[in-house]
Scaffold this motif. Structure first.
Motif, mmCIF file in Angstrom:
data_model
loop_
_atom_site.group_PDB
_atom_site.id
_atom_site.type_symbol
_atom_site.label_atom_id
_atom_site.label_comp_id
_atom_site.label_asym_id
_atom_site.label_seq_id
_atom_site.Cartn_x
_atom_site.Cartn_y
_atom_site.Cartn_z
ATOM 1 N N ARG A 1 -3.902 -0.347 5.514
ATOM 2 C CA ARG A 1 -4.801 0.808 5.216
ATOM 3 C C ARG A 1 -6.117 0.059 4.590
ATOM 4 O O ARG A 1 -5.837 -0.745 3.712
ATOM 5 C CB ARG A 1 -4.400 2.169 4.652
ATOM 6 C CG ARG A 1 -3.943 1.827 2.974
ATOM 7 C CD ARG A 1 -3.063 2.855 2.730
ATOM 8 N NE ARG A 1 -1.884 2.806 3.066
ATOM 9 C CZ ARG A 1 -0.718 3.837 2.928
ATOM 10 N NH1 ARG A 1 -1.116 4.755 2.063
ATOM 11 N NH2 ARG A 1 0.352 3.897 3.370
ATOM 12 N N SER B 1 0.755 -1.265 0.013
ATOM 13 C CA SER B 1 0.086 0.087 -0.097
ATOM 14 C C SER B 1 0.763 1.240 0.011
ATOM 15 O O SER B 1 0.291 2.443 0.092
ATOM 16 C CB SER B 1 -0.957 -0.058 1.418
ATOM 17 O OG SER B 1 -0.154 -0.170 2.249
ATOM 18 N N SER B 2 2.199 1.317 -0.031
ATOM 19 C CA SER B 2 3.134 2.406 0.101
ATOM 20 C C SER B 2 4.547 2.051 -0.269
ATOM 21 O O SER B 2 5.034 0.787 -0.165
ATOM 22 C CB SER B 2 2.916 2.913 1.714
ATOM 23 O OG SER B 2 3.759 3.750 1.830
ATOM 24 N N TYR C 1 15.222 -1.847 15.677
ATOM 25 C CA TYR C 1 15.034 -2.155 14.264
ATOM 26 C C TYR C 1 16.161 -2.743 13.838
ATOM 27 O O TYR C 1 16.008 -3.713 13.072
ATOM 28 C CB TYR C 1 14.999 -0.587 13.637
ATOM 29 C CG TYR C 1 14.645 -0.632 12.246
ATOM 30 C CD1 TYR C 1 13.391 -1.127 11.555
ATOM 31 C CD2 TYR C 1 15.607 -0.381 11.234
ATOM 32 C CE1 TYR C 1 13.176 -0.972 10.451
ATOM 33 C CE2 TYR C 1 15.432 -0.292 9.813
ATOM 34 C CZ TYR C 1 14.080 -0.604 9.410
ATOM 35 O OH TYR C 1 13.851 -0.591 7.991
ATOM 36 N N THR D 1 15.802 5.256 1.426
ATOM 37 C CA THR D 1 14.844 5.276 0.171
ATOM 38 C C THR D 1 13.945 6.217 0.249
ATOM 39 O O THR D 1 13.331 6.222 1.271
ATOM 40 C CB THR D 1 14.418 3.883 -0.031
ATOM 41 O OG1 THR D 1 15.668 2.754 -0.008
ATOM 42 C CG2 THR D 1 13.754 3.644 -1.515
ATOM 43 N N ILE E 1 8.124 1.255 -0.923
ATOM 44 C CA ILE E 1 8.946 0.021 -1.617
ATOM 45 C C ILE E 1 7.967 -0.758 -2.021
ATOM 46 O O ILE E 1 8.083 -1.294 -3.376
ATOM 47 C CB ILE E 1 10.010 -0.493 -0.718
ATOM 48 C CG1 ILE E 1 11.321 0.738 -0.416
ATOM 49 C CG2 ILE E 1 10.726 -1.610 -1.143
ATOM 50 C CD1 ILE E 1 12.208 0.462 0.510
ATOM 51 N N THR F 1 10.597 7.292 0.618
ATOM 52 C CA THR F 1 9.343 6.737 0.598
ATOM 53 C C THR F 1 8.580 7.605 1.774
ATOM 54 O O THR F 1 9.372 8.294 2.611
ATOM 55 C CB THR F 1 9.453 5.149 1.087
ATOM 56 O OG1 THR F 1 9.803 5.127 2.325
ATOM 57 C CG2 THR F 1 10.167 4.304 0.255
HETATM 58 N N1 LIG Z 1 12.499 3.436 3.072
HETATM 59 C C1 LIG Z 1 13.849 3.155 3.692
HETATM 60 O O1 LIG Z 1 14.566 4.081 3.556
HETATM 61 C C2 LIG Z 1 13.889 1.883 4.001
HETATM 62 C C3 LIG Z 1 15.397 1.474 4.078
HETATM 63 C C4 LIG Z 1 15.481 0.147 4.428
HETATM 64 C C5 LIG Z 1 14.514 -0.887 4.593
HETATM 65 N N2 LIG Z 1 13.236 -0.487 4.520
HETATM 66 C C6 LIG Z 1 12.346 -1.469 4.765
HETATM 67 O O2 LIG Z 1 11.522 -1.629 3.588
HETATM 68 C C7 LIG Z 1 10.190 -1.712 3.837
HETATM 69 C C8 LIG Z 1 9.050 -0.814 3.056
HETATM 70 O O3 LIG Z 1 9.318 0.282 3.745
HETATM 71 P P1 LIG Z 1 8.903 1.742 3.045
HETATM 72 O O4 LIG Z 1 10.000 2.803 3.201
HETATM 73 O O5 LIG Z 1 8.271 1.593 1.739
HETATM 74 O O6 LIG Z 1 7.794 2.091 4.171
HETATM 75 P P2 LIG Z 1 6.414 2.545 4.085
HETATM 76 O O7 LIG Z 1 6.161 3.404 2.770
HETATM 77 O O8 LIG Z 1 5.804 3.111 5.514
HETATM 78 O O9 LIG Z 1 5.427 1.301 3.783
HETATM 79 C C9 LIG Z 1 5.222 0.246 4.602
HETATM 80 C C10 LIG Z 1 4.392 -0.814 4.358
HETATM 81 O O10 LIG Z 1 4.362 -2.008 5.416
HETATM 82 C C11 LIG Z 1 2.850 -1.880 5.781
HETATM 83 N N3 LIG Z 1 2.754 -2.272 7.082
HETATM 84 C C12 LIG Z 1 3.432 -1.822 8.131
HETATM 85 N N4 LIG Z 1 3.283 -2.485 9.236
HETATM 86 C C13 LIG Z 1 2.289 -3.614 8.892
HETATM 87 C C14 LIG Z 1 1.632 -4.719 9.651
HETATM 88 N N5 LIG Z 1 1.712 -4.746 10.880
HETATM 89 N N6 LIG Z 1 0.640 -5.561 8.980
HETATM 90 C C15 LIG Z 1 0.744 -5.239 7.645
HETATM 91 N N7 LIG Z 1 1.144 -4.212 6.943
HETATM 92 C C16 LIG Z 1 1.964 -3.467 7.456
HETATM 93 C C17 LIG Z 1 2.202 -0.659 5.720
HETATM 94 O O11 LIG Z 1 0.927 -0.695 5.457
HETATM 95 P P3 LIG Z 1 0.214 0.822 5.652
HETATM 96 O O12 LIG Z 1 0.827 1.873 5.035
HETATM 97 O O13 LIG Z 1 -1.169 0.471 4.566
HETATM 98 O O14 LIG Z 1 -0.279 1.001 7.045
HETATM 99 C C18 LIG Z 1 2.997 -0.404 4.261
HETATM 100 O O15 LIG Z 1 2.279 -0.898 3.091
HETATM 101 C C19 LIG Z 1 10.315 -2.082 5.440
HETATM 102 O O16 LIG Z 1 10.219 -3.273 5.685
HETATM 103 C C20 LIG Z 1 11.346 -1.367 5.776
HETATM 104 O O17 LIG Z 1 11.745 -1.667 7.182
HETATM 105 C C21 LIG Z 1 12.928 0.789 4.224
#
Ligand SMILES: NC(=O)c1ccc[n+]([C@@H]2O[C@H](COP(=O)([O-])OP(=O)(O)OC[C@H]3O[C@@H](n4cnc5c(N)ncnc54)[C@H](OP(=O)(O)O)[C@@H]3O)[C@@H](O)[C@H]2O)c1
Length: 256
Positions: free
Chosen positions: A49, A25-26, A157, A190, A28, A192
């Protein structure tokens, strides 16, 4: 006599593959869905969501729920299989960021971080494996550069994302006899909503953003599409001889 390895997913590499993507939904996960969409995969998506992603196509499904609830994970996999049939790839992109000093974070919050970033991924693997196509498939777990390198105020984390790497490596060995490959993507910073929210909380968001970018050898954060490209590779038959691998997608951050 020449022996031929099983074809991943039991299908020709060109056939449409059935792909379950969490966190779609968001950020990556949304970009990963778009990348698999572009190769013709059949998608079943999930996020927390209620509203489905704007890019969802009429032949795709989205189910909202909390992956920390095992009953929801069971329902998710069951509905995905009813809709698509056996799964060829499972991409676990969900997760949440939680910062806090060691002496400050309440244990309940620490437990929430481990649940959302680690145990829920285990639950997804546990229920998805029996739903995968006979002949094999691919699982990709999304860890982080912070699964490879420690950072102050990010220790839970760090623990969750480091644990995810070992969950993936152990699963890769356990599932290899079934020709199910398990790999781990380790993105760096990243662009996001996950990261942008943190920048907005800083006193000077632009200065904070520039300072963070300056810590990365390539001098910038990743675009979600760049991370999605690497995750797509690991989850596709193009990576048919790669399992148990950790792929940093971090602009060189963990090369030092
Ligand atoms: N962005 C970065 O810099 C970065 C760097 C390294 C690793 N990561 C990892 O990459 C992944 C995606 O991150 P992102 O930056 O794309 O974050 P994001 O935009 O906040 O997206 C997170 C996603 O996970 C879902 N989610 C979170 N908790 C959940 C739960 N308990 N049950 C079901 N769905 C859940 C959210 O759903 P809703 O939004 O609908 O609540 C959303 O779809 C994560 O694992 C994060 O740790 C991100």
């Amino acid at each position: 006599m020449t022996t031929h390895p099983p074809t991943e997913g039991g299908t020709a590499a060109t056939a449409r593959r059935n792909v379950l993507i969490t966190g779609a939904s968001s950020g990556i996960g949304e970009a990963v869905a778009e990348r698999f969409r572009s190769d013709g995969s059949r998608l079943f998506l999930t996020g927390r969501r209620a509203d489905p992603p704007a890019a969802l196509r009429p032949d795709e499904r989205y189910l909202a729920g909390d992956l920390c609830d095992e009953a929801f994970v069971e329902r998710l996999v069951s509905e995905a299989v009813s809709e698509l049939g056996p799964l060829d790839a499972v991409i676990a992109c969900h997760g949440l960021q939680a910062s806090g000093g060691i002496t400050e974070m309440p244990l309940a919050e620490a437990s929430r971080v481990l649940d959302a970033n680690l145990l829920s991924v285990y639950a997804v693997i546990k229920h998805a494996v029996p739903a995968m196509r006979e002949g094999g498939g691919a699982i990709v777990l999304v860890s982080s550069r912070l699964g490879l390198a420690g950072m102050p105020h990010e220790v839970l984390y760090n623990a969750a994302k480091g644990g995810l790497i070992m969950l993936g490596k152990g699963a890769a060995l356990e599932l290899a006899p079934q020709n199910i490959r398990v790999n781990i993507a380790a993105p760096g910073l990243t662009e996001t909503p996950f990261i942008e929210a943190g920048f907005r909380r800083a006193a000077d968001p632009e200065a904070h953003r520039a300072a963070r970018a300056a810590t990365i050898p390539l001098g910038r954060m990743a675009r979600a599409e760049e991370v999605a490209e690497a995750i797509h590779f690991l989850g596709s038959p193009a990576a048919s001889y790669i399992t148990g691998a950790v792929l940093p997608i971090d602009g060189g951050y963990t090369a030092a």
